[in-house]
Design an enzyme around this catalytic site. Structure first.
Site, PDB file in Angstrom:
ATOM      1  N   ASP A 182     -10.952   1.977  -3.132  1.00 30.78           N
ATOM      2  CA  ASP A 182     -11.347   1.472  -1.761  1.00 30.78           C
ATOM      3  C   ASP A 182     -12.960   1.814  -1.925  1.00 30.78           C
ATOM      4  O   ASP A 182     -13.752   1.175  -0.867  1.00 30.78           O
ATOM      5  CB  ASP A 182     -10.847   2.799  -0.861  1.00 30.78           C
ATOM      6  CG  ASP A 182      -9.572   2.399  -0.350  1.00 30.78           C
ATOM      7  OD1 ASP A 182      -8.945   1.352  -0.597  1.00 30.78           O
ATOM      8  OD2 ASP A 182      -8.902   3.391   0.324  1.00 30.78           O
ATOM      9  N   ASP A 201       0.801  -1.167  -0.004  1.00 34.10           N
ATOM     10  CA  ASP A 201       0.028   0.060  -0.034  1.00 34.10           C
ATOM     11  C   ASP A 201       0.869   1.423  -0.096  1.00 34.10           C
ATOM     12  O   ASP A 201       2.146   1.412   0.341  1.00 34.10           O
ATOM     13  CB  ASP A 201      -0.906   0.011   1.358  1.00 34.10           C
ATOM     14  CG  ASP A 201      -2.193   0.770   1.134  1.00 34.10           C
ATOM     15  OD1 ASP A 201      -2.336   1.536  -0.011  1.00 34.10           O
ATOM     16  OD2 ASP A 201      -3.094   0.495   1.838  1.00 34.10           O
TER      17      ASP A 201
END
Length: 728
Positions: free
Chosen positions: A542, A473
């Protein structure tokens, strides 16, 4: 100097005997050197049969500013790699200042060579030189014959006594002459990634770029479609699909001039990035990857998908892992018992792997939220007293693989790493630290930091049996960026950071060549082929609400194959578990839900859907994609995948938010064999529910399916139908 000028003149004359042909199965890029020594692009488009007509191209290209040098007229406005500082009136591909202060550059054709790398790939290198200054430029063109893709990049080097300053250094410059131009760009923000926007180009310059350093795709995705003469659709029109294989700041410039000619410059964004090039050193730009289609957007996408499977994405022809992620079930609140129970949930669901997300690390500053512990990559003893090795062992006993989340380029100020190495972060001297998500960016320009990031991965892989998967990430962009390591060369920061990241990933890929990794950046903040050669897939957003996700996945599908786009079934949205799962099955399937909260029929549905996905995933991952109905055009989306031999296809139909009783028309399928007979069966049906597709189980010819079609869309809001189409 006289010898150099003689050599240039000699090559300049001899170059007129022919031209440089860069060809794929259906596309040709033609370059030609004029007697004035300069290199021109004379054609980019459909490949002509038997190479006929290329010698006439320059004669026809007489819109303006031409010279007759004893050969066909050459368009002086279409230099293949135009320079700054002499008589160029428009966008330059390269701008330099020599160490004597001269800001001009001229590049004369010297030679070219073409090498056949294998039966499918050829590389052409064109050598250019300045006649006065010892500056050389090599233009690289790699042609992928079967995929109809061209990869283009540039090398810049010099032999002056002192450094040369580079201000512009494009990967490519392409030229077009059409009546009008339609540009499709892909923009967004967190949870709104890859939204398509099409507009007609007008005179002047349109720029799509990023200045964020990392998480560079946050507002603009480094891809575009360009339609020539009129708007292209899925199946008709001339179109260029382009993307840049670079993970830092990028720039596409579309300049429409006074004669309606368009030039497209692509490459690293030179913003705040003047580069000091030392004598004898080579500056290599990233690759610009593009394909030309004369049959619309669909063919352009299929070209790029085919290229990506073989050349663009790590292990593109190998299987992917379905997974269950713990994030939305536990967030930061978990312990060994909760996690090992979820191993069993993974097995019950039927997926291949359990993925442990954020919150597993830090001891002096335990990771109980996003303000602590980032950078301290040791398992938190209070949560995981037996460490990661125990989790790996228990997952193996359960029969599932174990994966893990990391964010190794970042650090929280509340961490042991920051306390030990405050000089390892990017931050301005004499100014307050600039936080985003309560974290800072580590300085990957620094080789010590590169070693640390590599060691983060290596240590985990050396624990017990190692993990089967990393989710990598990157949750912030660069602000107030300053590298202590670079000292007085701060304009190198954006470039050297990206190169430093690639060096780390090269080391990981070398030591662990078969390690799958997901690329994530606060959602879809990194989606480029520069990083995808190290990663097997990317997290698209997301935002996992399936209604929104259809648009996001639709946008990414223009450039990236289905197996590379990670889609998870989550608690976002109030839709049925069927609709959520069917939307996620459009790409690489995963789950991020609490399995214990599912009702019995929902769990049974998910189990059957996972089994169907595993049975059919090779069609989705490696089949040709056809987008049949766009959600941008109607209140529904329909697409299908067809395998190479046209014996199996999967169709997904999603109804969005239609008006009352929409009366959807039949959808004509694509990609099938008209002479074959196919059985059409609805799958992914809720237990005890009636099938929505009334003709399920019926058989049709491919000719019928492609010319008459089927009514595949429900009229109900946020519903879906999945059809398996099988040759009989």
């Amino acid at each position: 100097m006289l010898l150099l000028l003689f050599a240039i003149l000699f090559c300049k004359v001899s170059a007129q005997e022919g031209q440089i042909q860069i060809e794929t199965q259906n596309t040709a890029l033609i370059l030609k050197a004029g007697k004035n020594g300069l290199l021109y692009q004379s054609y980019l488009g459909t490949k002509l049969k038997d190479n006929s007509g290329y010698n006439l191209l320059s004669k026809e290209n007489t819109k303006s500013f031409v010279i007759n040098d004893g050969n066909p007229l050459v368009n002086l406005r279409h230099q293949a790699y135009p320079t700054f500082g002499t008589d160029n009136l428009f966008e330059s591909a390269i701008r330099v200042t020599h160490n004597d202060g001269n800001p001009s550059l001229e590049l004369f054709y010297i030679s070219h060579q073409t090498e056949k790398i294998d039966s499918n790939v050829t590389e052409t290198i064109v050598n250019l030189k300045d006649p006065v200054y010892p500056v050389e430029v090599k233009l690289h063109y790699k042609a992928f014959y079967n995929e109809n893709v061209i990869e283009q990049w540039t090398e810049i080097l010099h032999h002056e006594k002192k450094p040369v300053m580079l201000y512009d250094y494009a990967s490519s410059m392409l030229h077009f002459d059409a009546d009008q131009y339609w540009l499709t760009q892909y923009h967004g923000d967190w949870a709104k990634e890859a939204r398509m926007q099409e507009s007609k180009l007008t005179s002047g310059t349109k720029v799509i770029d990023s200045k964020l350093g990392v998480r560079t795709d946050m507002y603009q995705t480094p891809v575009f479609l360009l339609s020539l003469n009129s708007k292209a659709d899925e199946n008709s029109g001339e179109i260029i699909a382009g993307t840049l294989a670079w993970s830092g700041n990028f720039k596409f410039s579309f300049e429409l001039d006074n004669k309606n000619s368009l030039r497209i410059s692509s490459g690293i964004n030179p913003y705040a990035s003047e580069y000091t090039l030392q004598p004898g050193k080579t500056f290599t730009t990233p690759s610009f990857i593009y394909t030309f289609s004369n049959k619309g957007k669909g063919l352009a996408s299929r070209n790029l998908h085919a290229w990506a499977r073989k050349y663009g994405i790590k292990d593109g022809e190998k299987p992917r892992l379905t997974l269950l992620n713990n994030w939305e079930t536990t967030f930061f609140n978990f312990d060994e018992k909760k996690l090992t129970d979820m191993f069993s949930d993974s097995k019950t669901l039927g997926v291949d792997m359990f993925l442990l997300d954020d919150g597993w690390f830090g001891n002096k500053y335990p990771r109980s939220g996003d303000k602590y512990g980032l950078g301290d990559w040791q398992a938190t003893r209070t949560k995981l007293p037996n460490g990661l090795g125990f989790l790996m062992q228990e997952a193996g006993k359960t029969g599932v693989k174990f994966g893990i989340w990391i964010e190794p380029e970042m650090v929280n100020p509340k961490s042991e790493l920051y306390e030990k190495h405050p000089d390892w972060v990017l931050k301005l001297p004499n100014r307050p630290e600039s936080y985003y998500r309560t974290q800072l960016v580590l300085d990957l320009c620094n080789p010590q930091v590169q070693d640390f990031v590599f060691k983060t991965v290596d240590d985990i892989m050396q624990t017990n049996t190692g993990v089967a998967f990393f989710k990598w990430d990157c949750n912030r962009m660069m602000t107030s960026a300053y590298s202590t390591y670079l000292k007085n060369q701060q304009s190198h920061l954006f470039i050297e950071y990206t190169n430093g990241l690639y060096k780390v990933l090269d080391r990981i890929k070398t030591k662990y060549p078969n390690l799958p990794m997901m690329l994530c950046a606060g959602g879809g903040g990194r989606t480029d082929y520069g990083l995808l050669k190290y990663f097997t897939e990317f997290w698209a957003s997301d935002n996992t609400d399936p209604f929104n996700r259809i648009f996001i996945q639709w946008g990414y599908s223009q450039f990236f194959p289905a197996f590379s786009i990670c889609n998870h079934v989550t608690s976002w949205g109030n839709q049925s578990i069927k609709f959520k799962t069917d939307v996620a099955m459009m790409g690489k399937l995963g789950f991020d839900i609490n399995i214990k909260d599912l009702k019995a029929d929902e769990l049974k549905y998910c189990q059957e859907a996972v089994a169907n996905y595993k049975r059919l995933n090779t069609v989705i991952w490696h089949g040709d994609m056809y987008r049949l109905i766009s959600p941008y055009d109607e209140s529904r989306a329909v697409l299908m995948y067809v395998n190479e031999i046209k014996s199996k296809a999967i169709l997904f139909s999603y109804t969005l938010h239609p008006l009352y009783d929409p009366q959807y028309t039949a959808v004509r399928l694509q990609g099938l064999d008209p002479d074959k007979m196919y059985k059409v069966e609805e799958i992914n049906v809720m237990p005890e529910a009636k099938k929505s597709f009334e003709q399920s189980g019926d058989s049709f010819t491919g000719d019928y399916l492609m010319n008459v079609g089927l009514r595949v869309s429900s009229s109900k809001v946020e519903t879906s139908i999945v059809l398996e189409i099988t040759e009989i």
